[in-house]
Design an enzyme around this catalytic site. Structure first.
Site, PDB file in Angstrom:
ATOM      1  N   LYS A 154       1.444   0.688   8.069  1.00 12.12           N
ATOM      2  CA  LYS A 154       1.003   0.200   6.756  1.00 12.12           C
ATOM      3  C   LYS A 154       2.229  -0.010   5.871  1.00 12.12           C
ATOM      4  CE  LYS A 154       0.120   1.827   2.803  1.00 12.12           C
ATOM      5  NZ  LYS A 154       0.439   0.701   1.926  1.00 12.12           N
ATOM      6  N   GLY A 207       8.364   8.056   1.516  1.00 17.17           N
ATOM      7  CA  GLY A 207       7.925   7.708   0.169  1.00 17.17           C
ATOM      8  C   GLY A 207       8.203   8.846  -0.786  1.00 17.17           C
ATOM      9  N   GLU A 210       5.746  13.396  -4.197  1.00 14.23           N
ATOM     10  CA  GLU A 210       4.385  13.684  -4.675  1.00 14.23           C
ATOM     11  C   GLU A 210       3.336  13.227  -3.653  1.00 14.23           C
ATOM     12  OE1 GLU A 210       3.803  11.677  -8.359  1.00 14.23           O
ATOM     13  OE2 GLU A 210       1.623  11.975  -8.266  1.00 14.23           O
ATOM     14  N   GLU A 229       9.797  11.746   4.979  1.00 19.83           N
ATOM     15  CA  GLU A 229      11.106  11.359   4.430  1.00 19.83           C
ATOM     16  C   GLU A 229      10.878  11.096   2.958  1.00 19.83           C
ATOM     17  OE1 GLU A 229      13.942  10.519   6.418  1.00 19.83           O
ATOM     18  OE2 GLU A 229      13.118  10.208   8.414  1.00 19.83           O
ATOM     19  N   CYS A 263      16.624   6.307  -1.609  1.00 16.04           N
ATOM     20  CA  CYS A 263      16.481   7.764  -1.649  1.00 16.04           C
ATOM     21  C   CYS A 263      17.827   8.461  -1.545  1.00 16.04           C
ATOM     22  CB  CYS A 263      15.555   8.223  -0.528  1.00 16.04           C
ATOM     23  SG  CYS A 263      16.084   7.626   1.073  1.00 16.04           S
ATOM     24  N   GLU A 356      14.648  11.968  -9.863  1.00 17.30           N
ATOM     25  CA  GLU A 356      15.011  10.762  -9.124  1.00 17.30           C
ATOM     26  C   GLU A 356      14.625   9.544  -9.969  1.00 17.30           C
ATOM     27  OE1 GLU A 356      12.731   9.798  -5.526  1.00 17.30           O
ATOM     28  OE2 GLU A 356      14.634   9.188  -4.637  1.00 17.30           O
TER      29      GLU A 356
HETATM   30  P1  NDP Z   1       5.014   6.148  -2.651  1.00 20.76           P
HETATM   31  O1  NDP Z   1       4.971   7.550  -2.206  1.00 20.76           O
HETATM   32  O2  NDP Z   1       4.291   5.748  -3.850  1.00 20.76           O
HETATM   33  O3  NDP Z   1       4.477   5.161  -1.489  1.00 20.76           O
HETATM   34  C1  NDP Z   1       4.983   5.180  -0.179  1.00 20.76           C
HETATM   35  C2  NDP Z   1       3.943   4.637   0.760  1.00 20.76           C
HETATM   36  O4  NDP Z   1       2.808   5.516   0.768  1.00 20.76           O
HETATM   37  C3  NDP Z   1       3.392   3.261   0.374  1.00 20.76           C
HETATM   38  O5  NDP Z   1       3.113   2.507   1.541  1.00 20.76           O
HETATM   39  C4  NDP Z   1       2.106   3.628  -0.352  1.00 20.76           C
HETATM   40  O6  NDP Z   1       1.161   2.595  -0.372  1.00 20.76           O
HETATM   41  C5  NDP Z   1       1.631   4.793   0.489  1.00 20.76           C
HETATM   42  N1  NDP Z   1       0.662   5.674  -0.178  1.00 20.76           N
HETATM   43  C6  NDP Z   1       0.495   5.869  -1.506  1.00 20.76           C
HETATM   44  N2  NDP Z   1      -0.510   6.761  -1.717  1.00 20.76           N
HETATM   45  C7  NDP Z   1      -0.983   7.119  -0.503  1.00 20.76           C
HETATM   46  C8  NDP Z   1      -2.005   8.011  -0.063  1.00 20.76           C
HETATM   47  N3  NDP Z   1      -2.758   8.704  -0.900  1.00 20.76           N
HETATM   48  N4  NDP Z   1      -2.219   8.137   1.268  1.00 20.76           N
HETATM   49  C9  NDP Z   1      -1.460   7.452   2.167  1.00 20.76           C
HETATM   50  N5  NDP Z   1      -0.490   6.595   1.798  1.00 20.76           N
HETATM   51  C10 NDP Z   1      -0.234   6.441   0.497  1.00 20.76           C
HETATM   52  O7  NDP Z   1       6.562   5.817  -2.720  1.00 20.76           O
HETATM   53  P2  NDP Z   1       7.246   4.492  -3.178  1.00 20.76           P
HETATM   54  O8  NDP Z   1       6.634   3.313  -2.512  1.00 20.76           O
HETATM   55  O9  NDP Z   1       7.296   4.490  -4.645  1.00 20.76           O
HETATM   56  O10 NDP Z   1       8.694   4.654  -2.536  1.00 20.76           O
HETATM   57  C11 NDP Z   1       9.710   5.239  -3.224  1.00 20.76           C
HETATM   58  C12 NDP Z   1       9.926   6.677  -2.791  1.00 20.76           C
HETATM   59  O11 NDP Z   1      10.250   6.720  -1.416  1.00 20.76           O
HETATM   60  C13 NDP Z   1      11.066   7.322  -3.528  1.00 20.76           C
HETATM   61  O12 NDP Z   1      10.679   8.565  -4.029  1.00 20.76           O
HETATM   62  C14 NDP Z   1      12.133   7.510  -2.448  1.00 20.76           C
HETATM   63  O13 NDP Z   1      12.972   8.577  -2.652  1.00 20.76           O
HETATM   64  C15 NDP Z   1      11.333   7.628  -1.205  1.00 20.76           C
HETATM   65  N6  NDP Z   1      12.118   7.208  -0.080  1.00 20.76           N
HETATM   66  C16 NDP Z   1      12.604   8.152   0.800  1.00 20.76           C
HETATM   67  C17 NDP Z   1      13.387   7.790   1.892  1.00 20.76           C
HETATM   68  C18 NDP Z   1      13.893   8.810   2.860  1.00 20.76           C
HETATM   69  O14 NDP Z   1      14.321   8.414   3.958  1.00 20.76           O
HETATM   70  N7  NDP Z   1      13.866  10.093   2.537  1.00 20.76           N
HETATM   71  C19 NDP Z   1      13.745   6.395   2.124  1.00 20.76           C
HETATM   72  C20 NDP Z   1      13.183   5.498   1.163  1.00 20.76           C
HETATM   73  C21 NDP Z   1      12.395   5.907   0.107  1.00 20.76           C
HETATM   74  P3  NDP Z   1       1.107   1.574  -1.628  1.00 20.76           P
HETATM   75  O15 NDP Z   1       2.317   0.760  -1.498  1.00 20.76           O
HETATM   76  O16 NDP Z   1      -0.132   0.791  -1.412  1.00 20.76           O
HETATM   77  O17 NDP Z   1       1.091   2.430  -2.842  1.00 20.76           O
END
Ligand code: NDP
Length: 430
Positions: A154, A207, A210, A229, A263, A356
């Site tokens: 997804k 992501g 939270e 991650e 990140c 962040e």
């Molecule tokens: P989110 O956590 O909002 O979203 C990440 C993914 O999870 C998206 O595909 C999102 O879908 C999906 N999602 C959201 N809610 C749910 C749920 N309840 N159940 C299942 N899936 C869900 O993060 P961001 O997209 O804002 O990404 C940024 C974050 O990612 C930053 O905090 C960053 O630090 C972290 N990150 C970490 C990395 C690492 O390797 N440690 C690398 C890159 C980013 P939708 O898009 O539809 O909301």
């Protein structure tokens, strides 16, 4: 059916609309993946390897197209986008060597020996964020497929285009139907279904911390395997004995790469107090020299932020009266632009210093000695990344994850994490 309009972040104009999968469609995709899994697991390792190499070749042949989609749909500078498409190819090639190396062990036991096998876990759900749509997809997809799992991915709602095209390229390269599917849709619908569906045996999530916590709780309900991650708030530590010219010249790229939506962004620069003034003198032209502009131009180093909502979020860390030391410039007109911004001096409770930001905002803070630098760098719930500038290699070490994740994969052993080790006893005595 609901649709999502993908906007070009540099122009705010629509690129295309994408149909959002429903929970029922997610269930159907998971059922297809489950049905395809036994046959994919049984593909001879050498043939699975060949198919992954064909997949890599298909990605390679479409580098320009994939890069163009990432420029238009995510605002990534074209040079970076080309690198990202090439990275997907390279990750697939790297893990194409894995099927033939996924070996078990022989363990001598009384009366015979135990033999272990790495069995794929089944269907793997990949949940990908919007900041690096191609690389992060590949980091889960390639080792999971190599180990004989089927994958339902997804992409983030805002940036589905490259993942969808990579899903098509997998089929064109000869991967059987159902082995790798890309399902655009909302996290709360498709992502949640991947977490909740009992046929999905592992989730790979990248992501926010939270949402990662919620997903961890969801997986715990089914004792489902999980890789997280998550976020970061990394320090770039500059000691007085460092090459200050190089440290200052590269510091902007350690935090403003991908417009800070990274990140691993080193968004806290810590500088030994005896060289703080000199470092700031050198940092100012480096920050002002970052080429911010049209992502389609090869000269561009930093593009726009992903959306208006995200720009508002980033801007909340730089309210009026914020201690802006200096900042770069951005194009006039439409686009979700935010200038590279340096804040100093910042208070220790300033959210720009503690949270962040996920945008092109960096704080600069002085420290007195090594113990002080380590204490400041560690004073965060995260532990993802870090840079240390010093001529003393003995103190240039880093380690730790804290709330930045769980079970980070990649590397040669990554496919093992997508398997269960089965143990079979073979009797050698009558
Ligand atoms: P989110 O956590 O909002 O979203 C990440 C993914 O999870 C998206 O595909 C999102 O879908 C999906 N999602 C959201 N809610 C749910 C749920 N309840 N159940 C299942 N899936 C869900 O993060 P961001 O997209 O804002 O990404 C940024 C974050 O990612 C930053 O905090 C960053 O630090 C972290 N990150 C970490 C990395 C690492 O390797 N440690 C690398 C890159 C980013 P939708 O898009 O539809 O909301």
């Amino acid at each position: 059916m609901t649709e999502f309009t993908v906007l070009n972040p540099a122009t705010e104009e629509p690129v295309t609309t994408v149909a959002q999968a429903s929970a029922e469609q997610a269930d159907q995709a998971i059922a297809r993946a489950a049905a395809a899994q036994a046959a994919w697991r049984d593909v001879a390792p050498g043939d699975r390897a060949r198919l992954l190499r064909s997949f890599a070749a298909a990605v390679d042949a479409h580098t320009e197209e994939l890069a163009g989609l990432e420029v238009a749909g995510s605002g990534h500078p074209v040079g970076q986008a080309r690198w990202e498409a090439g990275h997907v190819r390279d990750v697939l090639l790297y893990y194409s060597a894995a099927p033939e190396r996924l070996c078990g062990r022989q363990i001598p036991v009384p009366g015979g020996l135990n033999v272990t096998f790495h069995e794929p876990v089944g269907v793997v759900g990949l949940i990908v964020p919007w900041n690096f749509p191609m690389p992060i997809l590949s980091w889960g997809m390639a080792p999971a497929l190599a180990a004989g799992n089927t994958v339902v991915a997804k992409p983030a709602e805002a940036t589905p285009l490259t993942a969808m095209r990579i899903g098509e390229l997998a089929l064109e390269a000869g991967l059987p139907e159902g082995v790798f599917q890309v399902l655009p849709g909302k996290g709360s619908v498709v992502g949640q279904r991947l977490v909740d569906h009992p046929a999905v045996r592992k989730i790979v999530f990248t992501g926010s911390t939270e949402v990662g916590r919620q997903i961890m709780a969801g997986c715990a309900r089914q004792v489902k395997r999980l890789t997280l991650e998550l976020g970061g708030k990394s320090a770039n530590i500059v000691f007085a004995d460092a090459n200050l010219v190089r440290a200052a010249a590269t510091a902007p790229y350690a935090v403003f790469d991908n417009a800070g939506q990274d990140c691993c962004a080193r968004s806290r620069i810590l500088v030994q107090d005896s060289v703080l003034d000199r470092f700031m003198e050198l940092l100012e032209p480096a920050v002002k020299g970052v080429a911010v502009g049209d992502p389609a131009s090869a000269a561009t180093e930093m593009g726009p932020l992903i959306s208006a909502a995200h720009r508002a979020h980033v801007a909340s860390y730089v309210p009026s009266g914020a201690p802006v030391a200096f900042r770069g410039s951005v194009p006039d007109g439409p686009g979700f632009w935010f200038p590279p911004t340096v804040l100093a001096p910042v208070r220790p409770d300033d959210p720009a210093y503690t949270e962040e930001v996920f945008g092109p905002v960096v704080t600069v803070t002085p420290f007195s000695d090594e113990a002080d630098a380590v204490a400041i760098a560690n004073d965060t719930p995260y532990g993802l990344s870090g840079s240390i500038w010093t001529s003393d290699v003995g103190r240039a070490t880093f380690g730790g994850f804290k709330q930045s994740g769980l079970g980070r994969e990649l590397g040669p052993d990554a496919p093992d994490a997508f398997t269960e080790v089965k143990n079979v006893f073979i009797a050698t005595e009558e």
